[in-house]
Design a protein around this motif. Structure first.
Motif, PDB file in Angstrom:
ATOM      1  N   ASN A  65       1.059  -1.024  -0.031  1.00 22.88           N
ATOM      2  CA  ASN A  65      -0.006   0.213  -0.141  1.00 22.88           C
ATOM      3  C   ASN A  65       0.877   1.159   0.087  1.00 22.88           C
ATOM      4  OD1 ASN A  65      -2.679  -1.482   0.026  1.00 22.88           O
ATOM      5  ND2 ASN A  65      -2.621  -1.542   2.175  1.00 22.88           N
ATOM      6  N   ASN A  66       0.024   2.107  -0.373  1.00 19.70           N
ATOM      7  CA  ASN A  66       0.770   3.636  -0.443  1.00 19.70           C
ATOM      8  C   ASN A  66       0.142   4.771   0.355  1.00 19.70           C
ATOM      9  OD1 ASN A  66       3.312   4.802  -1.446  1.00 19.70           O
ATOM     10  ND2 ASN A  66       2.432   4.400  -3.614  1.00 19.70           N
ATOM     11  N   CYS A  67      -0.266   4.479   1.896  1.00 23.12           N
ATOM     12  CA  CYS A  67      -0.902   5.534   2.470  1.00 23.12           C
ATOM     13  C   CYS A  67       0.035   6.576   2.532  1.00 23.12           C
ATOM     14  CB  CYS A  67      -1.201   4.847   3.754  1.00 23.12           C
ATOM     15  SG  CYS A  67      -2.059   3.422   3.890  1.00 23.12           S
ATOM     16  N   TYR A  68      -0.502   7.838   2.205  1.00 22.33           N
ATOM     17  CA  TYR A  68       0.329   9.298   2.320  1.00 22.33           C
ATOM     18  C   TYR A  68       1.061   9.318   3.610  1.00 22.33           C
ATOM     19  CZ  TYR A  68      -2.392  10.128  -1.770  1.00 22.33           C
ATOM     20  OH  TYR A  68      -3.093   9.709  -3.011  1.00 22.33           O
ATOM     21  N   TYR A  69       0.460   8.774   4.731  1.00 19.96           N
ATOM     22  CA  TYR A  69       1.173   9.293   5.979  1.00 19.96           C
ATOM     23  C   TYR A  69       2.363   8.407   6.387  1.00 19.96           C
ATOM     24  CZ  TYR A  69      -2.540   5.958   6.878  1.00 19.96           C
ATOM     25  OH  TYR A  69      -3.499   4.663   6.622  1.00 19.96           O
ATOM     26  N   CYS A  70       2.680   6.990   5.929  1.00 15.19           N
ATOM     27  CA  CYS A  70       3.196   6.271   6.558  1.00 15.19           C
ATOM     28  C   CYS A  70       4.616   5.755   5.965  1.00 15.19           C
ATOM     29  CB  CYS A  70       2.484   4.720   6.346  1.00 15.19           C
ATOM     30  SG  CYS A  70       3.169   3.381   7.265  1.00 15.19           S
ATOM     31  N   GLY A  71       5.616   5.672   6.874  1.00 15.84           N
ATOM     32  CA  GLY A  71       6.807   5.502   6.386  1.00 15.84           C
ATOM     33  C   GLY A  71       7.302   4.454   5.848  1.00 15.84           C
ATOM     34  N   ILE A  72       6.379   3.094   5.849  1.00 10.38           N
ATOM     35  CA  ILE A  72       6.887   2.078   5.169  1.00 10.38           C
ATOM     36  C   ILE A  72       5.861   1.839   3.797  1.00 10.38           C
ATOM     37  CG2 ILE A  72       7.797   0.916   7.482  1.00 10.38           C
ATOM     38  CD1 ILE A  72       5.215  -0.922   7.187  1.00 10.38           C
ATOM     39  N   ARG A  73       5.471   2.823   3.537  1.00 14.04           N
ATOM     40  CA  ARG A  73       4.443   2.837   2.167  1.00 14.04           C
ATOM     41  C   ARG A  73       5.521   2.281   1.116  1.00 14.04           C
ATOM     42  NH1 ARG A  73       5.016   7.826  -0.533  1.00 14.04           N
ATOM     43  NH2 ARG A  73       2.683   7.553  -1.002  1.00 14.04           N
ATOM     44  N   ALA A  74       4.751   1.736   0.176  1.00 10.00           N
ATOM     45  CA  ALA A  74       5.719   1.146  -0.940  1.00 10.00           C
ATOM     46  C   ALA A  74       6.265   2.083  -1.675  1.00 10.00           C
ATOM     47  CB  ALA A  74       4.504   0.272  -1.887  1.00 10.00           C
ATOM     48  N   PRO A 232      -1.163   9.960  18.219  1.00 10.84           N
ATOM     49  CA  PRO A 232      -0.881  11.113  17.102  1.00 10.84           C
ATOM     50  C   PRO A 232      -0.442  10.958  16.062  1.00 10.84           C
ATOM     51  CG  PRO A 232       0.718  11.223  19.094  1.00 10.84           C
ATOM     52  CD  PRO A 232      -0.248  10.070  19.271  1.00 10.84           C
ATOM     53  N   PHE A 233      -0.649  11.605  14.991  1.00 10.92           N
ATOM     54  CA  PHE A 233      -0.102  11.582  13.680  1.00 10.92           C
ATOM     55  C   PHE A 233       1.333  12.096  13.863  1.00 10.92           C
ATOM     56  CE2 PHE A 233       1.489  14.412  10.375  1.00 10.92           C
ATOM     57  CZ  PHE A 233       1.681  13.584   9.264  1.00 10.92           C
ATOM     58  N   ILE A 234       2.350  11.476  13.339  1.00  3.63           N
ATOM     59  CA  ILE A 234       3.821  11.928  13.285  1.00  3.63           C
ATOM     60  C   ILE A 234       4.354  12.071  12.120  1.00  3.63           C
ATOM     61  CG2 ILE A 234       6.279  11.666  14.353  1.00  3.63           C
ATOM     62  CD1 ILE A 234       4.986  10.324  16.864  1.00  3.63           C
ATOM     63  N   HIS A 235       4.801  13.192  11.412  1.00  3.38           N
ATOM     64  CA  HIS A 235       5.289  13.303  10.216  1.00  3.38           C
ATOM     65  C   HIS A 235       6.641  12.166   9.639  1.00  3.38           C
ATOM     66  CE1 HIS A 235       8.523  15.437  12.032  1.00  3.38           C
ATOM     67  NE2 HIS A 235       9.302  15.499  11.044  1.00  3.38           N
ATOM     68  N   HIS A 236       6.720  11.689   8.752  1.00  2.00           N
ATOM     69  CA  HIS A 236       7.599  10.962   8.156  1.00  2.00           C
ATOM     70  C   HIS A 236       8.318  11.639   6.796  1.00  2.00           C
ATOM     71  CE1 HIS A 236      10.180   7.690   6.697  1.00  2.00           C
ATOM     72  NE2 HIS A 236       9.921   7.101   7.904  1.00  2.00           N
ATOM     73  N   CYS A 237       9.576  11.784   6.912  1.00  2.00           N
ATOM     74  CA  CYS A 237      10.455  12.486   5.691  1.00  2.00           C
ATOM     75  C   CYS A 237      10.063  11.664   4.283  1.00  2.00           C
ATOM     76  CB  CYS A 237      11.645  12.817   5.875  1.00  2.00           C
ATOM     77  SG  CYS A 237      12.685  11.214   6.197  1.00  2.00           S
ATOM     78  N   GLY A 238       9.895  10.354   4.465  1.00  2.00           N
ATOM     79  CA  GLY A 238       9.786   9.669   3.047  1.00  2.00           C
ATOM     80  C   GLY A 238       8.361   9.618   2.705  1.00  2.00           C
ATOM     81  N   THR A 239       7.601  10.474   3.073  1.00  5.85           N
ATOM     82  CA  THR A 239       6.043  10.571   2.810  1.00  5.85           C
ATOM     83  C   THR A 239       5.515  12.003   2.078  1.00  5.85           C
ATOM     84  OG1 THR A 239       5.065  11.400   4.690  1.00  5.85           O
ATOM     85  CG2 THR A 239       5.412   8.919   4.560  1.00  5.85           C
ATOM     86  N   PRO A 240       4.530  12.035   1.406  1.00 14.04           N
ATOM     87  CA  PRO A 240       3.987  13.176   0.986  1.00 14.04           C
ATOM     88  C   PRO A 240       3.743  14.319   2.122  1.00 14.04           C
ATOM     89  CG  PRO A 240       3.002  11.242  -0.146  1.00 14.04           C
ATOM     90  CD  PRO A 240       3.851  10.746   0.847  1.00 14.04           C
ATOM     91  N   PHE A 241       3.335  13.643   3.303  1.00 11.14           N
ATOM     92  CA  PHE A 241       3.126  14.472   4.340  1.00 11.14           C
ATOM     93  C   PHE A 241       4.491  14.954   5.311  1.00 11.14           C
ATOM     94  CE2 PHE A 241      -1.544  12.198   4.498  1.00 11.14           C
ATOM     95  CZ  PHE A 241      -1.743  13.013   3.346  1.00 11.14           C
ATOM     96  N   ALA A 242       5.504  14.738   4.743  1.00 12.44           N
ATOM     97  CA  ALA A 242       6.788  15.075   5.526  1.00 12.44           C
ATOM     98  C   ALA A 242       6.641  16.614   6.042  1.00 12.44           C
ATOM     99  CB  ALA A 242       7.887  15.063   4.260  1.00 12.44           C
ATOM    100  N   ASP A 243       6.214  17.548   5.505  1.00 12.10           N
ATOM    101  CA  ASP A 243       6.194  18.815   6.162  1.00 12.10           C
ATOM    102  C   ASP A 243       4.820  19.153   6.905  1.00 12.10           C
ATOM    103  OD1 ASP A 243       8.484  19.079   4.780  1.00 12.10           O
ATOM    104  OD2 ASP A 243       7.448  19.900   3.116  1.00 12.10           O
TER     105      ASP A 243
END
Ligand code: 5AD
Ligand code: FES
Length: 352
Positions: A65-74, A232-243
């Motif tokens: 999967n490629n969920c926009y928030y998750c660091g292990i997204r494909a 809580p949501f926590i950003h991950h730099c390898g995702t579209p939600f990094a910022d």
């Protein structure tokens, strides 16, 4: 307009509240101490001072999967991937069992290499070696037939956060090939198969509104899960939600308390994400009504690779160290760590 303390009382006495009242109480930070006190009283009535531990084994960081928030997204090409072998998983359980764990949670990305046959065989091996232990799976969306096979193999519980109950919000967090309707169907399938079922959502995920939380709570009322995981949501730099900014600890605690009041018997973890954003976040979670923690039993060599979000705590500590640390944290918050399986207590059913 209704006074806020009246809304808290309605929740405390199990009376229904309107969507507007829910929105008001979610948005107001003035009465948090009252809310936490009442939530604690409800938790004490159902579960006493016990906090249940679950040994978390992160079996695979591969995910289709490629969920926009998750660091292990494909789509995160920088994510380091690993997959534990069945023998490695069993040896994590052995180590956990020696430490006193009686629940094992096998969590992973949606990884087709773990087909149903392999998953069922792992569940059967755990159940035959540790028959007194509960096995929880958290492996994403599957077909009814797959869930049924896992149940038949002996799995007791399944965790699948719904992430958001609002269609419009779901679309902003996930690519087009993922579908909220299917996620909800999976949760109802799990319930109908007799799994103790966990749903849940992130707090402060991008684009989330107060109305979304109201939808989440209404969905939970419909589903009646045995467990609710929120963090809580926590950003991950390898995702579209990094910022995007991280979620709020204060709001997470308030929602924990509201959930405890509305679902007195639910098993409610103080999540690792909460402990990641604030050093005593989990202790605060217990005081707000949480009664579960999930220390990590994965081999230390893979811990950093299961990186859903940044700065995750406990990635360098051995399971025994986390257990000791948590025992102290639980005690310092005024509670007791319990080594029991920590099954759902259905008080209403027991009284009838
Ligand atoms: N921040 C916080 N929680 C996250 N999860 C996934 N990515 C993040 C993130 N960036 C949560 C999801 C998922 C659970 C395993 O971890 O809610 O269901
Ligand atoms: Fe892991 Fe404290 S719980 S180090």
């Amino acid at each position: 307009m209704t006074d806020i303390t009246d809304i808290i009382d309605k929740l405390f006495y199990g009376n229904s509240v309107t969507d507007d009242e829910l929105a008001v109480i979610i948005s107001c930070d003035k009465y948090d101490s009252v809310l936490f006190e009442k939530a604690d009283a409800v938790r004490q009535r159902v579960y006493g001072k016990e906090v249940y531990i679950r040994g978390l084994i992160e079996i695979s960081s591969y995910c289709k999967n490629n969920c926009y928030y998750c660091g292990i997204r494909a789509g995160n090409k920088d994510a380091e991937r690993y997959r534990l072998t069945p023998d490695e998983i069993l040896s994590c359980c052995r180590k956990g069992h020696e430490l006193g764990f009686r629940t094992f949670v096998l969590q992973g990305g949606e990884d087709d290499a773990f087909n149903d046959e392999i998953i069922c065989s792992i569940v059967r091996r755990i159940k035959s070696e540790f028959s007194e232990c509960a096995v929880t799976l958290s492996l994403g969306e599957k077909s009814y037939e797959s869930f049924a096979a896992y149940r038949k193999a002996g799995a007791d519980r399944y965790l699948l956060r719904h992430e958001t109950a609002c269609e419009e919000h779901y679309r902003k967090l996930h690519p087009a090939d993922m579908d909220l309707k299917n996620r909800k169907k999976c949760l109802f399938d799990l319930k109908s198969l007799g799994f103790q079922t966990g749903a849940g959502f992130m707090v402060g995920s991008p684009f989330q509104t107060v109305e979304d939380f109201v939808s989440d709570i209404r969905f939970l009322e419909e589903l009646k899960p045995e467990m609710i995981g929120i963090g809580p949501f926590i950003h991950h730099c390898g995702t579209p939600f990094a910022d995007w900014p991280d979620g709020s600890v204060a709001l997470t605690l308030r929602l924990l308390a509201i959930l405890r009041l509305m679902f007195p018997e639910v098993l409610l973890p103080a999540t690792t994400a909460l402990g990641t954003l604030l050093p005593d976040g989990r202790e605060r979670g217990f005081k707000a009504g949480a009664n579960v923690v999930m220390p990590n039993l994965s081999p230390v060599s893979v811990r950093k690779k299961y990186s859903l979000y940044e700065n995750k705590i406990c990635t360098g500590e051995e399971a025994a160290e986390c257990l000791n640390c948590l025992k102290n944290r639980i005690r310092s918050a005024g509670f007791e760590m319990s080594f029991s399986r920590g099954d759902y207590k259905n008080i209403q059913q027991r009284c009838t």
